[in-house]
Design an enzyme around this catalytic site. Structure first.
Site, PDB file in Angstrom:
ATOM      1  N   LYS A  53       0.962  -1.287   0.084  1.00  0.00           N
ATOM      2  CA  LYS A  53      -0.047  -0.010  -0.018  1.00  0.00           C
ATOM      3  C   LYS A  53       1.074   1.226   0.101  1.00  0.00           C
ATOM      4  CE  LYS A  53      -4.004  -2.437   1.865  1.00  0.00           C
ATOM      5  NZ  LYS A  53      -4.571  -3.107   2.793  1.00  0.00           N
ATOM      6  N   GLN A  97      -5.509  -2.223   9.054  1.00  0.00           N
ATOM      7  CA  GLN A  97      -5.249  -3.546   8.605  1.00  0.00           C
ATOM      8  C   GLN A  97      -6.071  -4.636   9.282  1.00  0.00           C
ATOM      9  OE1 GLN A  97      -3.809  -3.915   5.223  1.00  0.00           O
ATOM     10  NE2 GLN A  97      -4.496  -6.016   5.304  1.00  0.00           N
ATOM     11  N   ASP A 120     -11.779   1.938   2.757  1.00  0.00           N
ATOM     12  CA  ASP A 120     -12.142   0.648   2.875  1.00  0.00           C
ATOM     13  C   ASP A 120     -13.558   0.203   2.345  1.00  0.00           C
ATOM     14  OD1 ASP A 120     -10.095  -1.295   3.176  1.00  0.00           O
ATOM     15  OD2 ASP A 120      -9.816  -1.137   5.195  1.00  0.00           O
TER      16      ASP A 120
END
Ligand code: GUN
Length: 283
Positions: A53, A97, A120
């Site tokens: 990322k 995460q 997300d």
């Protein structure tokens, strides 16, 4: 012989477009899109994702921050970090995460992230937006699948789409995106009876159950489009999807490989959401 959908190439193309769009946006507004990634603990797979990322941010020209917190981080400490990032105007996207270590409450973190920075698309507010087709952010993996289909010229409207898997991250939002694209959508899961029979109806089959090489040629209709969202490690350490490529590929019209199919698209869609958020912040 199926056409192989090259997720790496399509991803690179979209990232090049995002880079150009980002430079134009920075020039026009003085705002550079910023992404903060939080990781708690030492899960090796998560560490790889976080590194990727950060690299992707560099590639498209974003500002990025990475927070690698120790395994024994408390909920209060994590919440405080999220609050700080929510208030930081250099940051347009916050990603924590998952999975988190067991003593931490994932739902609490998901709810705490400002929905405007929830790149997300996990916050119930954004999940609701996806349900009604008025997207704030696209769910990254399902959006990656849609981009692969679109850029391969595959029509969805009126097609029988079978999604196998009903997770909140992939299966459920995938079904919604296909439905909004006018597919006729069936969602299958571990309790589905006659799974092979349902799969054989699919013009477009999306495999997302996390079982190595589960879908075999006899479960696929001649000419079907097969999208493999699976990422499984075989005993020999090799990465493999949910689809048994050797037996399915000869029957499919299009197929995504693992690795190099859906995988590279997920982070690219995250980059797209971060730019969307930065753009929304100056509206
Ligand atoms: N863990 C595995 N995939 C994802 C993802 O897309 N987002 C987050 N936050 N965690 C993940």
């Amino acid at each position: 012989m199926a056409k192989i959908i090259d997720g790496k190439a399509i991803s690179a193309q979209i990232r090049a477009e995002l880079k150009e769009e980002t430079e134009a946006f920075v020039k026009a507004t003085g705002v550079r899109p910023g992404l903060a990634v939080i990781i708690v603990g030492n899960d090796p797979a998560s560490q790889v994702y976080v590194r990727n990322k950060r690299r992707a941010c560099e590639e498209v020209g974003y500002y990025s921050e990475a927070y690698e917190l120790p395994e024994n981080t408390t909920q209060e400490e994590l919440n405080a970090l999220v609050d700080r990032l929510n208030a930081d105007n250099k940051i347009h996207g916050i990603l924590c995460q998952l999975p988190l270590p067991k003593h931490l409450d994932e739902n609490e973190v998901i709810l705490r992230i400002d929905p405007k920075k929830d790149v997300d698309a996990f916050h119930p507010y954004n999940v609701g937006k996806i349900m009604i087709g008025d997207y704030a952010f696209l769910p990254c993996t399902p959006a990656g699948v849609m981009a692969l289909l679109e850029r391969s010229g595959i029509e969805i409207s009126g097609k029988e789409c079978v999604v196998v898997g009903r997770s909140n991250i992939v299966g459920k939002p995938q079904a919604m995106l296909l439905l909004h694209a006018n597919g006729t959508v069936t969602v299958c899961h571990s309790r589905t009876k006659n799974l092979a029979e349902v799969c054989r109806r699919a013009d477009i089959l999306v495999a997302a159950i996390g079982k190595a090489d589960f879908f075999t040629g006899d479960m696929v209709k001649e000419g079907a489009v097969v999208i493999d969202v699976g990422m499984n490690r075989r005993a020999d350490g090799k990465l493999t999807g949910d689809v048994d490529f050797a037996s399915v590929e000869p029957k499919a019209s299009y197929i995504t490989p693992v690795p190099g199919g859906v995988g590279p698209m997920t982070i690219t869609m995250l980059m797209q959401n971060t730019l969307t958020s930065a753009k929304n912040s100056v509206k």
